[in-house]
Motif scaffolding. Structure first.
Motif, PDB file in Angstrom:
ATOM      1  N   LEU A  99       0.841  -1.195   0.000  1.00  0.00           N
ATOM      2  CA  LEU A  99       0.000   0.000   0.000  1.00  0.00           C
ATOM      3  C   LEU A  99       0.877   1.246   0.000  1.00  0.00           C
ATOM      4  O   LEU A  99       1.695   1.438   0.904  1.00  0.00           O
ATOM      5  N   ILE A 100       0.682   2.091  -1.000  1.00  0.00           N
ATOM      6  CA  ILE A 100       1.495   3.295  -1.140  1.00  0.00           C
ATOM      7  C   ILE A 100       0.580   4.506  -1.173  1.00  0.00           C
ATOM      8  O   ILE A 100      -0.374   4.558  -1.961  1.00  0.00           O
ATOM      9  N   GLY A 101       0.867   5.477  -0.298  1.00  0.00           N
ATOM     10  CA  GLY A 101       0.071   6.700  -0.261  1.00  0.00           C
ATOM     11  C   GLY A 101      -0.342   7.047   1.142  1.00  0.00           C
ATOM     12  O   GLY A 101       0.498   7.302   2.010  1.00  0.00           O
ATOM     13  N   ASP A 102      -1.656   7.022   1.385  1.00  0.00           N
ATOM     14  CA  ASP A 102      -2.199   7.443   2.673  1.00  0.00           C
ATOM     15  C   ASP A 102      -3.179   6.396   3.182  1.00  0.00           C
ATOM     16  O   ASP A 102      -3.559   5.460   2.469  1.00  0.00           O
ATOM     17  N   THR A 103      -3.629   6.589   4.432  1.00  0.00           N
ATOM     18  CA  THR A 103      -4.620   5.697   5.034  1.00  0.00           C
ATOM     19  C   THR A 103      -5.925   5.767   4.248  1.00  0.00           C
ATOM     20  O   THR A 103      -6.391   6.847   3.883  1.00  0.00           O
ATOM     21  N   THR A 104      -6.507   4.610   3.992  1.00  0.00           N
ATOM     22  CA  THR A 104      -7.755   4.555   3.223  1.00  0.00           C
ATOM     23  C   THR A 104      -8.935   5.001   4.081  1.00  0.00           C
ATOM     24  O   THR A 104      -8.797   5.241   5.277  1.00  0.00           O
ATOM     25  N   CYS A 105     -10.128   5.091   3.489  1.00  0.00           N
ATOM     26  CA  CYS A 105     -11.260   5.740   4.160  1.00  0.00           C
ATOM     27  C   CYS A 105     -11.843   4.920   5.311  1.00  0.00           C
ATOM     28  O   CYS A 105     -12.398   5.473   6.249  1.00  0.00           O
ATOM     29  N   GLY A 106     -11.728   3.601   5.278  1.00  0.00           N
ATOM     30  CA  GLY A 106     -12.232   2.777   6.377  1.00  0.00           C
ATOM     31  C   GLY A 106     -13.705   2.452   6.270  1.00  0.00           C
ATOM     32  O   GLY A 106     -14.505   2.903   7.079  1.00  0.00           O
ATOM     33  N   LYS A 107     -14.073   1.611   5.297  1.00  0.00           N
ATOM     34  CA  LYS A 107     -15.479   1.253   5.130  1.00  0.00           C
ATOM     35  C   LYS A 107     -15.606  -0.229   4.784  1.00  0.00           C
ATOM     36  O   LYS A 107     -15.688  -0.609   3.617  1.00  0.00           O
ATOM     37  N   PRO A 108     -15.656  -1.092   5.815  1.00  0.00           N
ATOM     38  CA  PRO A 108     -15.831  -2.520   5.571  1.00  0.00           C
ATOM     39  C   PRO A 108     -17.295  -2.929   5.463  1.00  0.00           C
ATOM     40  O   PRO A 108     -17.627  -4.102   5.593  1.00  0.00           O
ATOM     41  N   TYR A 109     -18.171  -1.951   5.257  1.00  0.00           N
ATOM     42  CA  TYR A 109     -19.613  -2.192   5.296  1.00  0.00           C
ATOM     43  C   TYR A 109     -20.237  -2.027   3.907  1.00  0.00           C
ATOM     44  O   TYR A 109     -19.715  -1.315   3.060  1.00  0.00           O
ATOM     45  N   GLY A 110     -21.388  -2.686   3.717  1.00  0.00           N
ATOM     46  CA  GLY A 110     -22.029  -2.644   2.415  1.00  0.00           C
ATOM     47  C   GLY A 110     -23.528  -2.494   2.486  1.00  0.00           C
ATOM     48  O   GLY A 110     -24.146  -2.562   3.555  1.00  0.00           O
ATOM     49  N   PHE A 111     -24.117  -2.307   1.306  1.00  0.00           N
ATOM     50  CA  PHE A 111     -25.537  -2.021   1.160  1.00  0.00           C
ATOM     51  C   PHE A 111     -26.183  -2.940   0.119  1.00  0.00           C
ATOM     52  O   PHE A 111     -25.522  -3.441  -0.783  1.00  0.00           O
ATOM     53  N   LEU A 112     -27.497  -3.077   0.251  1.00  0.00           N
ATOM     54  CA  LEU A 112     -28.347  -3.469  -0.859  1.00  0.00           C
ATOM     55  C   LEU A 112     -29.266  -2.270  -1.084  1.00  0.00           C
ATOM     56  O   LEU A 112     -30.218  -2.081  -0.330  1.00  0.00           O
ATOM     57  N   PRO A 113     -28.981  -1.422  -2.058  1.00  0.00           N
ATOM     58  CA  PRO A 113     -29.757  -0.196  -2.243  1.00  0.00           C
ATOM     59  C   PRO A 113     -31.244  -0.497  -2.374  1.00  0.00           C
ATOM     60  O   PRO A 113     -31.643  -1.457  -3.043  1.00  0.00           O
ATOM     61  N   GLU A 114     -32.072   0.327  -1.742  1.00  0.00           N
ATOM     62  CA  GLU A 114     -33.515   0.086  -1.712  1.00  0.00           C
ATOM     63  C   GLU A 114     -34.260   1.288  -2.285  1.00  0.00           C
ATOM     64  O   GLU A 114     -34.377   2.329  -1.640  1.00  0.00           O
ATOM     65  N   PRO A 115     -34.794   1.160  -3.521  1.00  0.00           N
ATOM     66  CA  PRO A 115     -35.578   2.255  -4.084  1.00  0.00           C
ATOM     67  C   PRO A 115     -37.010   2.229  -3.560  1.00  0.00           C
ATOM     68  O   PRO A 115     -37.606   1.160  -3.384  1.00  0.00           O
ATOM     69  N   ASN A 116     -37.545   3.411  -3.285  1.00  0.00           N
ATOM     70  CA  ASN A 116     -38.947   3.514  -2.878  1.00  0.00           C
ATOM     71  C   ASN A 116     -39.439   4.914  -3.192  1.00  0.00           C
ATOM     72  O   ASN A 116     -38.884   5.906  -2.711  1.00  0.00           O
ATOM     73  N   CYS A 117     -40.436   5.001  -4.050  1.00  0.00           N
ATOM     74  CA  CYS A 117     -41.113   6.264  -4.358  1.00  0.00           C
ATOM     75  C   CYS A 117     -40.162   7.316  -4.914  1.00  0.00           C
ATOM     76  O   CYS A 117     -40.268   8.509  -4.603  1.00  0.00           O
ATOM     77  N   GLY A 118     -39.181   6.897  -5.742  1.00  0.00           N
ATOM     78  CA  GLY A 118     -38.309   7.843  -6.416  1.00  0.00           C
ATOM     79  C   GLY A 118     -37.037   8.167  -5.673  1.00  0.00           C
ATOM     80  O   GLY A 118     -36.199   8.915  -6.188  1.00  0.00           O
TER      81      GLY A 118
END
Length: 533
Positions: free
Chosen positions: A413-432
């Motif tokens: 890994l070269i650069g800087d510390t990453t954002c830190g997001k080990p979490y995920g979604f199932l996007p849910e559309p509703n009414c636009g």
């Protein structure tokens, strides 16, 4: 496809218009309109509107709904009942709208039940009476954990929503704008710099390059402009918006004016793929910007080109990659490591206690989309890879890092510390509106997935959050893909010598204060790890 295969993927086209933005790594709020406003989550789970979480439990009437504290009806009872139902079909996917006439309380009841059913930390949710004056979107802002991690950051930094049309456009690889990607420093005097411009975009066609500073828009200095007006000019939510930009190109003292007209642009997932001659061998370099379905075919083209060039190592530049689809991440992992992934776990989905346990995902070795659908994917069969990263490296990008390390592939890994997001979604559309609430955590084959404070370049690799590599500041003076650009130069030096550039060596490179302090302007809706359905 490997034995531990990927679940069925979405077949409907989806995706994005870039109307709203946040600054990394601030805590995200919901997106509240198509104007460019940014709200930081200052109060989650209380305050505002009628019937907040601190109200007296009871039975409240809400049109055709009832609410009782602690009692949750199935979310399907309320789904697609809309205060303002849409008519017709999506102009992106062509799928008819499922909306039925309802009311705002039904929309909020849906969000309340759906969140309680699927949210990773559902036990932390406040139970807010949906029969209140909140809009559905503002109501959704409350349905989030306000607990903090041991480091003091919020457990949930990624709770948001966006117009469904924007979500559909992004997945379909559509962007509205000039092809600009920017960093901003809000300190007075405010500065905005170009981190890169998409090929064949209005910006590129006007020779706007990495390192250029935006001084004024439509004759107004950016330091004095209203923030909403500035965002609207930088990222118009429609095509054919025309604005005049005064810019100062990198390495010059003079300014020039350019007229940019926004357009509907194909999303450039892979901007650069080339072989670099270094110390008698060839090293591949890929600038990778987003995990959308179109990225699959762009990666296939890149890998075939690098194979033909005879590369023996690979540098993947994900410094501005906020994430996207897990299926694409699983393909990228395979195209890097090939045979090293055979019958190996890419990641395991860890959901809340109400959800059934899923089988692990494997690395994906066949095409799922586009021109290469059902075809075998090419691979470099590498046992190590060099990743360029910043705080803009997020979500699905971090998943690739974690998953390859989980099967014993060496990641530097070269650069800087990453954002830190080990979490995920199932996007849910509703009414636009499409809503994103954290529904799972991703762990690798070794069971590790707690990198919520990011991956950190380090002198040693602890198998967890510290990854062997070099800490190097992003420097906009050099163009991406230039062997002298500090992150890429550090990767090449580490590969050749096993040693990172010294502080004195880095000191010889010109780094301006606003480059170091600037924050990546990235839509919160594009810091994603989406599980394909």
């Amino acid at each position: 496809m490997n034995e531990s295969s990927c679940p069925a993927t979405k077949t409907a086209a989806k995706a994005h218009a870039l109307p709203l933005f946040s600054l990394l790594p601030k805590r995200l709020s919901s997106l509240v309109s198509l104007c460019a406003s940014v709200l930081l989550l200052s109060s989650c789970g209380g305050g505002g509107g009628d019937g907040g979480g601190g109200g007296t439990p009871g039975l409240i009437s809400g049109g055709n709904n009832t609410w009782q504290a602690g009692v949750y009806k199935p979310s399907d009872n309320f789904k697609n009942y809309c205060e303002k139902p849409r008519v017709g079909a999506s102009k992106i996917t062509g799928i008819p709208f499922p909306d039925r006439k309802g009311n705002a309380t039904q929309e909020k009841n849906f969000l309340r039940s759906w969140s309680y059913e699927t949210y990773l930390w559902f036990e932390d949710l406040p139970d807010v009476n949906p029969d209140n004056s909140d809009t559905p979107q503002n109501y959704f802002r409350r349905l989030v954990s306000d607990k903090k991690t041991p480091s003091g950051s919020y457990k949930d930094n990624f709770h948001f929503y966006e117009p469904t049309e924007s979500e559909e456009a992004w997945s379909a690889g559509i962007t509205y704008g000039y092809g600009l990607h920017l960093k901003i420093n809000w300190e007075v005097p405010r500065t905005i710099q170009v981190v890169y411009a998409d090929s064949n975009s209005p910006a590129a066609n006007n020779n706007v390059k990495r390192g250029a500073k935006i001084i004024a828009v439509d004759g107004l200095n950016i330091s004095t402009m209203n923030a909403n007006a500035l965002f609207d000019a930088l990222y118009p939510p429609q095509i054919n918006a025309v604005h005049e930009f005064e810019i100062q190109d990198a390495g010059t003292n003079n300014t020039r004016k350019v007229i940019l007209e926004s357009a509907s642009l194909p999303t450039e997932a892979v901007s650069i793929a080339k072989a670099i001659d270094h110390n008698g061998s060839k090293v591949g370099y890929i600038q990778f910007n987003t995990f959308i379905p179109d990225a699959q075919d762009q990666w296939v083209t890149a890998i075939n080109s690098l194979k033909n060039a005879g590369v023996t190592d690979l540098v993947v530049d994900m410094r501005y990659n906020g994430g996207g689809y897990i299926s694409i991440a699983a393909q990228v992992g395979y195209m890097i490591a090939g045979a090293n992934t055979n019958n190996k776990v890419f990641y395991q989905n860890v959901a809340n206690s109400k959800m059934p346990k899923e089988d692990p995902w494997g690395f994906v070795d066949v095409g799922l989309y586009g021109l290469n659908k059902s075809l075998n994917l090419p691979t470099l069969n590498l046992q190590r890879v060099y990743v360029l990263a910043t705080e803009g490296t997020c979500s699905a990008s971090e998943l690739v890092i974690n998953s390859l390390r989980g099967i014993g592939v060496s990641v530097y890994l070269i650069g800087d510390t990453t954002c830190g997001k080990p979490y995920g979604f199932l996007p849910e559309p509703n009414c636009g509106t499409t809503y994103y609430t954290i529904q799972f955590k991703a762990v690798n084959a070794k069971g590790y997935g707690e990198y919520s404070d990011g991956f950190i370049p380090s002198t040693t690799d602890n198998g967890m959050d510290r990854v062997k590599g070099c800490s190097v500041a992003d420097n906009l003076t050099y163009q991406l893909g230039d062997s002298n650009e500090p992150l890429l130069a550090a990767a090449l030096q580490l590969r050749a010598t096993g040693i990172c550039p010294t502080a004195s060596t880095r000191g010889q490179q010109k780094v301006s204060v606003d480059v170091e302090q600037g924050e990546l302007m990235l839509p919160p809706t594009r810091r994603l790890m989406i599980q394909d359905r």
